[in-house]
Design an enzyme around this catalytic site. Structure first.
Site, PDB file in Angstrom:
ATOM      1  N   LYS A   1       0.818  -1.220   0.000  1.00 28.55           N
ATOM      2  CA  LYS A   1       0.000   0.000   0.000  1.00 28.55           C
ATOM      3  C   LYS A   1       0.847   1.263   0.000  1.00 28.55           C
ATOM      4  CE  LYS A   1      -2.141  -0.951   3.836  1.00 28.55           C
ATOM      5  NZ  LYS A   1      -1.474  -2.240   4.111  1.00 28.55           N
TER       6      LYS A   1
ATOM      7  N   ARG B   1      -9.337   1.950   9.373  1.00 28.75           N
ATOM      8  CA  ARG B   1      -8.890   0.590   9.657  1.00 28.75           C
ATOM      9  C   ARG B   1     -10.068  -0.344   9.966  1.00 28.75           C
ATOM     10  NH1 ARG B   1      -3.392   0.075  10.358  1.00 28.75           N
ATOM     11  NH2 ARG B   1      -2.243   2.009  10.656  1.00 28.75           N
TER      12      ARG B   1
ATOM     13  N   ARG C   1      12.720 -10.515   4.546  1.00 27.89           N
ATOM     14  CA  ARG C   1      13.452  -9.232   4.548  1.00 27.89           C
ATOM     15  C   ARG C   1      14.570  -9.249   5.581  1.00 27.89           C
ATOM     16  NH1 ARG C   1       8.710  -4.753   3.739  1.00 27.89           N
ATOM     17  NH2 ARG C   1       8.176  -5.346   5.861  1.00 27.89           N
TER      18      ARG C   1
ATOM     19  N   ARG D   1      -0.324  -9.739  12.635  1.00 30.62           N
ATOM     20  CA  ARG D   1      -0.799  -8.564  11.889  1.00 30.62           C
ATOM     21  C   ARG D   1      -1.810  -8.967  10.815  1.00 30.62           C
ATOM     22  NH1 ARG D   1       4.185  -5.405   9.721  1.00 30.62           N
ATOM     23  NH2 ARG D   1       2.641  -3.806   9.270  1.00 30.62           N
TER      24      ARG D   1
END
Length: 212
Positions: free
Chosen positions: A13, A88, A123, A167
């Site tokens: 996003k 949200r 990552r 998450r």
């Protein structure tokens, strides 16, 4: 055009919002940055937000939207804006609507959970120079060390598999229902999130179609 970007954490996003912001010459508005700026400027809504934050409490949705309304009244929002990170949940979307913030298009970037897990848990970052790598897509030539400065690479807390899973769970429980909410209003478009460039092409096609 007033646009909201939806998508799970790691769907891209923020990256796409920055690209579209530049292409359309409209600002991206992050509510976190917005609250900090309003507090620094000493606006009425900013001071109200500060009173909650100083107590370690969540800032009420109505206060966040009041800060947002102040921001979108600025001259650089005359031709539209992009919301990144708000709303949200449906309650926040309803407050936006009640306070007269019109949304023209909601773009949901669709990426399977398994791919997000692979993206984020792969990552690696260098705490010394800030370089970012990915063990599959962009590995360091030095293996588990930074090939720019030689320091060991680490996994950010947000990228640990258990954190990513948490998450994603929150997203599916609290935020994903916004697709149904905005779909019923006829402003939702879903695009497949794959590579950055291909995702941007799909998004721009949606925006151009909505603008006709």
């Amino acid at each position: 055009m007033n646009i909201i970007f939806l998508g799970a954490p790691g769907a891209g996003k923020g990256t796409q919002a920055a690209i579209v912001s530049e292409k359309l010459n409209i600002p991206t508005i992050s509510t976190g940055n917005l609250l900090r700026a309003a507090i620094a400027a000493g606006t009425k809504a900013g001071l109200e937000a500060k009173s909650y934050m100083d107590q370690g409490a969540l800032v009420p949705d109505a206060t966040v939207v009041a800060v947002l309304k102040d921001r979108i009244a600025a001259e650089d929002c005359a031709n539209g804006f992009i919301l990144d990170g708000f709303p949200r949940n449906i309650a926040q979307a309803e407050v936006l609507e009640q306070l007269g913030v019109a949304i023209d298009l909601v773009i949901s970037i669709e990426v399977p959970d398994e791919e997000i897990m692979a993206r984020m848990s792969g990552r690696r970052v260098c705490l010394k120079c800030g370089a970012t790598f990915h063990i599959v897509n962009a590995p360091s030539a030095a293996g588990d060390k930074c090939d720019k400065c030689g320091e060991p690479l680490t996994i950010r807390a947000d990228d640990k598999p258990e954190t990513v899973a948490d998450r994603l769970k929150v997203y599916h429980e609290q935020t994903e229902s916004l697709k149904t909410y905005y779909g019923a209003k006829g402003v939702l478009a879903e695009v497949k999130g794959s590579g950055i460039e291909s995702t941007t092409r799909l998004i721009m096609a949606v925006i151009e179609g909505a603008a006709l």
